[in-house]
Write an enzyme that holds these catalytic residues in place. Structure first.
Site, mmCIF file in Angstrom:
data_model
loop_
_atom_site.group_PDB
_atom_site.id
_atom_site.type_symbol
_atom_site.label_atom_id
_atom_site.label_comp_id
_atom_site.label_asym_id
_atom_site.label_seq_id
_atom_site.Cartn_x
_atom_site.Cartn_y
_atom_site.Cartn_z
ATOM 1 C CG PHE A 138 -1.876 1.208 1.149
ATOM 2 C CD1 PHE A 138 -3.010 1.175 0.338
ATOM 3 C CD2 PHE A 138 -1.604 2.366 1.857
ATOM 4 C CE1 PHE A 138 -3.850 2.278 0.252
ATOM 5 C CE2 PHE A 138 -2.442 3.472 1.769
ATOM 6 C CZ PHE A 138 -3.576 3.429 0.962
ATOM 7 C CG ASP A 223 5.513 3.587 1.858
ATOM 8 O OD1 ASP A 223 5.510 4.202 2.949
ATOM 9 O OD2 ASP A 223 4.506 3.500 1.134
ATOM 10 C CE LYS A 252 -1.036 5.564 7.772
ATOM 11 N NZ LYS A 252 -0.733 5.086 6.423
HETATM 12 C C1 LIG Z 1 -0.954 5.301 5.000
HETATM 13 C C2 LIG Z 1 0.104 4.894 4.057
HETATM 14 C C3 LIG Z 1 0.352 5.612 2.877
HETATM 15 C C4 LIG Z 1 -0.517 6.762 2.435
HETATM 16 O O1 LIG Z 1 -0.454 7.850 3.300
HETATM 17 P P1 LIG Z 1 -1.528 9.028 3.173
HETATM 18 O O2 LIG Z 1 -1.024 10.039 4.162
HETATM 19 O O3 LIG Z 1 -2.853 8.458 3.514
HETATM 20 O O4 LIG Z 1 -1.469 9.526 1.779
HETATM 21 C C5 LIG Z 1 1.412 5.225 2.086
HETATM 22 N N1 LIG Z 1 2.192 4.180 2.427
HETATM 23 C C6 LIG Z 1 1.989 3.471 3.556
HETATM 24 C C7 LIG Z 1 2.915 2.348 3.878
HETATM 25 C C8 LIG Z 1 0.938 3.789 4.390
HETATM 26 O O5 LIG Z 1 0.714 3.067 5.487
#
Ligand SMILES: *Cc1c(COP(=O)(O)O)cnc(C)c1O
Length: 401
Positions: A138, A223, A252
């Protein structure tokens, strides 16, 4: 306004993009949340791994108040003191030499994808643009990041997707090696897949990916939007694997609750961007960076919090494994630090609803996985309270079958 009226107007005036619970939260402090009817909850979701210090940490609140009185926004046409300080602190505590600030995880990943493509144009002979990502990953909800995300359910309604992405099963370094072609420029992975069901790779996975990227001259992008800022028992999850990425994204928990994202990179990778290549109006604004700096300082103070996260994570997992011994329908308990998943052999959503009714905010993902991402300040007593409640909910289910 009454809670019923608020919920009615929420449904009337907002896009119907979230399946929301019928709760309006109005106040938070540490592990606790209170709703509009004055009910108290223990929060094991942290606004999805955002409130690592708990709600309204006093240092973050004071930093926001002070900054709001001085300067809320200028523009990245000018130097901004809180932004410089946060960038310096992030570099001093990570592999990175430079930082680009934005406002969310998806934007941080957009920056990483653009940086990898430009880096490839300038350093890899101009023919490389493909990025290898993982199935069940994700990376966000923008067009580029749903393309990077290896899950069709986020993509099908919005095709055509962006060209240049390839997906491999997570945790299999051989599959990445097989996917590399003369078009590949980067490998982009979460250290632990969070949204995709809390999937932990084999211990040597990232060592092998680092070696592969070095051998082929590819960029390794991590990420760490969800795993960063102490969540897994290290400040950044890559520290578990004894490797360093070339590019890392954060969001986050970075702002202690304020909206901020960041793309961090080595000098070598960051040099690909020149003035005009990438920008964000709000990115790294004084308010978000002041909150981010206060939050990072609080996380690092005495090293207490991250150590506690590792210990509480172990305790939590051990207690959940006891439930697994007791209930045949619990398939697996996995995770690292305070990013923990419990896979059931049925839809987890009713368990989330029952826990909420009992005053516990938890979450489920991928249908059957309960996800626990409490603030890092969580205590054994609070973990015990949730585990007892889950025990009762599961017991009820046993008698139902
Ligand atoms: C939540 C998340 C995102 C997206 O972040 P947003 O601030 O909602 O755009 C991207 N990568 C990972 C691993 C995430 O957990």
């Amino acid at each position: 306004m009454s809670t019923d009226k608020l919920i009615e107007e929420s449904k009337k005036y907002l896009f119907n993009t979230y399946g929301r619970f019928p709760v309006v939260f109005v106040r938070g402090r540490g592990m606790k949340l209170w709703d509009s009817d004055g009910r108290e909850y223990l929060d094991f979701l942290s606004g999805i791994a955002v409130n690592n210090l708990g709600h309204c940490h006093p240092k973050v609140v004071i930093a926001l108040q002070k900054q709001a009185q001085k300067l809320i926004h200028v523009s990245n046409y000018f130097h901004i003191e809180p932004q410089i300080k946060l960038a310096k602190a992030l570099c001093q505590n990570s592999f990175a030499d430079r930082v680009f600030f934005c406002n969310s995880g998806a934007e941080a990943n957009e920056a990483a994808i653009k940086l990898a493509r430009k880096y490839a144009k300038e350093n890899m002979g101009g023919q490389r643009y493909e990025i290898i990502t993982a199935l069940k990953s994700f990376h966000g909800r923008t067009m580029a990041t749903i393309t990077a995300t290896g899950q069709e359910k986020f993509q099908t309604a919005f095709t055509p997707l962006l060209p240049g992405f390839k997906y491999v099963p997570f945790g299999d370094a051989g599959a990445v090696r097989d996917a590399v072609t003369d078009k590949t420029c980067a490998v982009m992975m979460e250290p632990i897949q969070a949204e995709g069901g809390v999937n932990v790779p084999p211990d040597d996975y990232f060592g092998e990916l680092r070696a592969l990227c070095d051998e082929k001259g590819l960029l390794l992008i991590l990420d760490e939007v969800q795993t960063g800022m102490g969540r897994t028992g290290k400040l950044f999850a890559y520290e578990h694997f004894g490797i360093k990425p070339d590019i890392m994204t954060l969001a986050k928990a970075l702002g202690g609750g304020a909206a901020i994202g960041a793309c961090l990179a080595t000098d070598k990778a960051a040099e690909a961007f020149s003035p005009g290549d990438h920008a964000s109006t709000f990115g790294g604004n004084p308010l978000a960076c002041a909150a981010g700096l206060a939050s990072l300082e609080a996380i690092l103070e005495d090293g207490w919090l991250i150590g506690s996260c590792a210990r509480m994570g172990e305790y939590f997992a051990k207690e959940l494994l006891k439930l697994k011994e007791k209930y045949h329908f619990i398939r697996d308990v996995r995770g690292r630090g305070l990013l923990i998943g419990m896979e059931l052999d049925f839809d987890a959503a009713p368990v989330v609803r029952q826990a909420l009714a009992e005053g516990f905010v938890i979450n489920s993902t991928m249908g059957s996985v309960l996800r626990f991402v409490p603030p890092l300040i969580v205590t054994e007593e609070e973990i015990d309270a949730l585990v007892e409640t889950l025990d009762r909910i599961f017991e009820g289910r046993l008698h139902h079958d």
